[in-house]
Structure formats: C-alpha cells, structure tokens
Design a protein around this motif. Structure first.
Motif, PDB file in Angstrom:
ATOM      1  N   CYS A   1      54.011 -46.956 -77.558  1.00  0.00           N
ATOM      2  CA  CYS A   1      53.766 -48.351 -77.201  1.00  0.00           C
ATOM      3  C   CYS A   1      52.367 -48.735 -77.682  1.00  0.00           C
TER       4      CYS A   1
ATOM      5  N   CYS B   1      48.190 -51.563 -73.352  1.00  0.00           N
ATOM      6  CA  CYS B   1      47.775 -52.877 -72.852  1.00  0.00           C
ATOM      7  C   CYS B   1      46.871 -52.665 -71.654  1.00  0.00           C
TER       8      CYS B   1
ATOM      9  N   THR C   1      47.051 -49.641 -69.096  1.00  0.00           N
ATOM     10  CA  THR C   1      46.543 -48.284 -69.297  1.00  0.00           C
ATOM     11  C   THR C   1      45.195 -48.350 -69.994  1.00  0.00           C
TER      12      THR C   1
ATOM     13  N   CYS D   1      52.775 -46.093 -70.042  1.00  0.00           N
ATOM     14  CA  CYS D   1      52.943 -46.205 -68.591  1.00  0.00           C
ATOM     15  C   CYS D   1      54.420 -46.317 -68.256  1.00  0.00           C
TER      16      CYS D   1
HETATM   17  S1  SF4 Z   1      53.139 -51.962 -70.159  1.00  0.00           S
HETATM   18 FE1  SF4 Z   1      52.947 -49.723 -70.285  1.00  0.00          FE
HETATM   19  S2  SF4 Z   1      54.508 -49.164 -71.813  1.00  0.00           S
HETATM   20 FE2  SF4 Z   1      54.107 -51.370 -72.080  1.00  0.00          FE
HETATM   21  S3  SF4 Z   1      52.453 -51.539 -73.608  1.00  0.00           S
HETATM   22 FE3  SF4 Z   1      51.473 -51.504 -71.596  1.00  0.00          FE
HETATM   23  S4  SF4 Z   1      50.991 -49.351 -71.305  1.00  0.00           S
HETATM   24 FE4  SF4 Z   1      52.524 -49.395 -72.903  1.00  0.00          FE
END
Ligand code: SF4
Length: 408
Positions: free
Chosen positions: A297, A300, A303, A343
C-alpha cells in the motif's frame, strides 16, 4: 487473457528464442559497453541475461568490435550464458559482416537500419548485409528509426507530396516514409532471397502518440513480428512512464512480439533496469509473469512508521536477488503474489488475495502483524523479528508450492 489477443504474425527464430507467431513477448536489451572491450561486454551481457533479458543487442560499429564478437560469444558459452546476441549495424555493416565472417557466424541476428546503409549505394549495401544473413542462416531486424530515416526516400516522398493539389502535412509524409522504408526494405530483402520468416520489423519514434500510430499502421500492413520500443525514451521516470504508456497501448491491442525500453541510465547506473521495466510492463498488463509481485500500500496517516515500507522494499529486493536462482529451481514461482500492507484497513483483504501477505500494525494499533497464506489467516507475528519471520514463511511457501530441484 484480459481481452488481450495477439496480432497474427510469422514466427522468427533468433538463436533459440522464438519471436512472433504466438510465442511469448520477448524481452530484450542493449549493452552500452565498448564492444571491443570483450570482458566488459561479456560482463554486462551476463548481467542483462541474469536480469531476464532474453535477447541482447551489442553495437558492431568498427573493425575492433567486429573482431571481438566471436570471442564475446565464446566467453558467454563458457559461462553458460545462452542469450542470443544481436549485432547492431550502421553505415559499415556490409563491410564488417563481409570482412569478419566469424562475427557474422557468431551473431544470432543482424539489425539493419535502412536509413543508415549509405546514400548512392544504399540498396547495394543493404543487399550485401542480407546476403550475409542468407549465407549464415540468420534473421535480420529491419529497424527504421525516425531520427535516421532514409533521407533519399523522404525527399522523393516530399517531392511527390508537394506536387499534389492538396499536399499532406509534412509529419504525415514522414510517417508514410517510415512505413514505406520498412516495407520496401522487407520486399528488397526477400527479392535477394531472404525467407519471410527471417525478418522482424521495427519503426521507432520518440513520441508516444506517433509510436502508437505508426505501429498500428505497420501491424495492419505486414505479418512480420514487430519489435516494439520508444526510441530515446529518456532518463528515469520520464523514460519509464513514456515507454510504459506507449507499449501498454500497443501490447493491449496485441501489437508487439519483442520489446525494449531504451532508458538512458544515470552515469554508472544499472543497465539491467531497462530489462526490469520491460518485465514489469508485461507483468502489469497480465501478459507474462517474471517475478513474484509484491503488492504494497502507499501508506498514509494511519501508519507513521516507515517499517512497512522498509519491509516491502526488503522483500522486493530479496525476491529480485533470488530470482536468477529461483527461476530454475522453483518453476512457476514468478506467478506468486505477495502483499505487504501498512495497516489493517486494507491489509487483511489484500493479503487474502495474495498467496502470502502481511499487514503490519498501523499507528495506535496493537503491535501485531497477521499473516495470510492462500487466503487463510495462518499466524499473527509480533515482537522485534516480524520481518525475518515473514521472510522465512515466504521461503517455506516457495519450497512447498513450487518444488525444489537439486541445484547443480
Ligand atoms: S489505510 Fe492502511 S492499508 Fe491503506 S494506505 Fe493507509 S496504511 Fe496502507
């Protein structure tokens, strides 16, 4: 596959590699070493081959290069590097191939640029190269390039166009000339006696839309396999994106039997990058698989740690480093899907779609990392060695599912 249907073409053998006629789209590359430097060239060819290049082209631009070719091929044989070597000829190909028969014999294909075979003796020189191809039973690529278009033919076409009551735009005349140069050369080669299944064609341009236009026209005009590539694609992201955009459109239409991405490397950069880009284009389109895909991923605000990026990078690098070995001992491993997610929002879902996937804990989430194997929650990792444990699970999965042959 995904609405993808290959254009019908005649199959041409380049060494032991089939091109066209339904064969898988072939990845090729070109060295940037001085061909006369045998060791340097052998080293780079071996690196390109290790990265997955199925055909490698080398420039044969002077007597020293032509004299080096048989030694290069011999050294590659001794190292068990079986990739077919193509000679790239301009201006003096007719002289070099005639004066260096061992070079002509050692090469698996000759690339001829019909715009660079001379002026007054243009056709004669072209025919001399074709005669050598016939003599040594080699295929040729008639590689037209808009940057070195046959000026004589272009001038003739421009004059004819100017005499028309409603002349075409000069760009259109240039496109017509590129097409005609390739088709005229193919016809001439066959008149000299070269078999139809010894001819591959390319018409390279540096603009994406121009490339798409010319290849669509060429694909409709002949049954020769087509070598696809944006010429002078450029450096870094520009070269990768432009090549991907152009090649994706054409490949999706079934056009293109062998591809090259002409990236300009950074000084001292890794030449094999162009091989990996070709592979990634084909793999992203679902046309061929070369290496297990790592889905990660983008990350964002959920994390803040960079751990999952580091793990995704580490796993990707590890897979890439191991592929030259895995390719032989774990057939089919290239189809494997791996997910490394930041995440639990999309992590478990994406992991379930992969053969093996991990979701690392996001900020404020419990410090646990669920691992899914073939869609099932297998284990939840925690502690300081999540990366190492996940890598072990990945290796076990590969051994179990893709079978191990003895390494010799
Ligand atoms: S919500 Fe979680 S899985 Fe989606 S981009 Fe953010 S860190 Fe990655």
């Amino acid at each position: 596959m995904n609405g993808y249907k290959r254009r019908d073409s005649i199959q041409v053998m380049v060494g032991n590699v089939p091109v066209g006629g339904g064969a898988p789209v072939v990845v090729q590359s070109m060295t940037n070493t001085d061909t006369a430097d045998i060791d340097d060239t052998v080293k780079q060819i071996a690196e390109l081959s290790d990265a997955g290049s199925e055909v490698v082209r080398i420039t044969v631009n002077n007597k020293e290069a032509a004299a080096a070719v048989p030694y290069i091929v011999e050294k590659l044989d001794k190292k068990n590097v079986e990739v077919p070597i193509v000679g790239d000829f301009h201006y003096n190909g007719h002289v070099l191939l005639t004066q260096y028969p061992e070079c002509a014999k050692a090469l698996a294909k000759y690339r001829i640029n019909p715009g660079n075979t001379g002026t007054r003796t243009r056709d004669q020189n072209f025919c001399t190269i074709v005669e050598q191809a016939i003599k040594y039973d080699k295929p040729v690529r008639i590689g037209v390039n808009w940057g070195s278009l046959d000026q004589q033919l272009l001038a003739e076409k421009m004059d004819l166009n100017n005499a028309l009551p409603e002349p075409k735009e000069s760009k259109e005349v240039m496109m017509d000339t590129i097409l005609e140069s390739a088709l005229r050369s193919s016809k001439l080669a066959q008149e000299v006696g070269l078999a139809e299944d010894k001819i591959i064609i390319s018409c390279k341009m540096s603009g994406v839309q121009d490339l798409v236009t010319i290849y669509r026209r060429m694909a409709a005009a002949c049954r020769h396999p087509l070598h696809l590539g944006l010429t002078e694609a450029g450096m870094g992201m520009k070269g990768i994106v432009a090549s991907s955009a152009a090649l994706a459109i054409l490949l999706q239409e079934g056009i293109g039997d062998t591809i090259r991405v002409s990236l300009t490397p950074q000084p001292g950069g890794d030449r094999a990058e162009e091989v990996r880009v070709c592979q990634q284009i084909l793999q992203s389109l679902g046309i061929r698989n070369f290496i297990p895909q790592v889905t990660a991923c983008p990350g964002c605000g959920r994390t803040k740690s960079t751990y999952f990026q580091e793990l995704a990078d580490e796993i990707q690098g590890y897979i890439r480093d191991m592929m030259p070995i895995w390719r032989d001992i774990y057939p089919g491993v290239e189809d494997m899907q791996v997910a490394v997610m930041g995440c639990v929002v999309n992590g478990p879902g994406e992991s379930k779609h992969a053969n093996i996937g991990i979701s690392l804990p996001g900020t404020f989430e419990e410090p646990k990392a669920p691992v899914y194997v073939d869609g099932e929650h297998k284990v939840t990792l925690s502690g300081d060695h999540i990366g190492r444990e996940f890598r072990k699970m990945l290796e076990d999965y590969i051994i179990k599912n893709y079978g191990a042959k003895e390494v010799v």
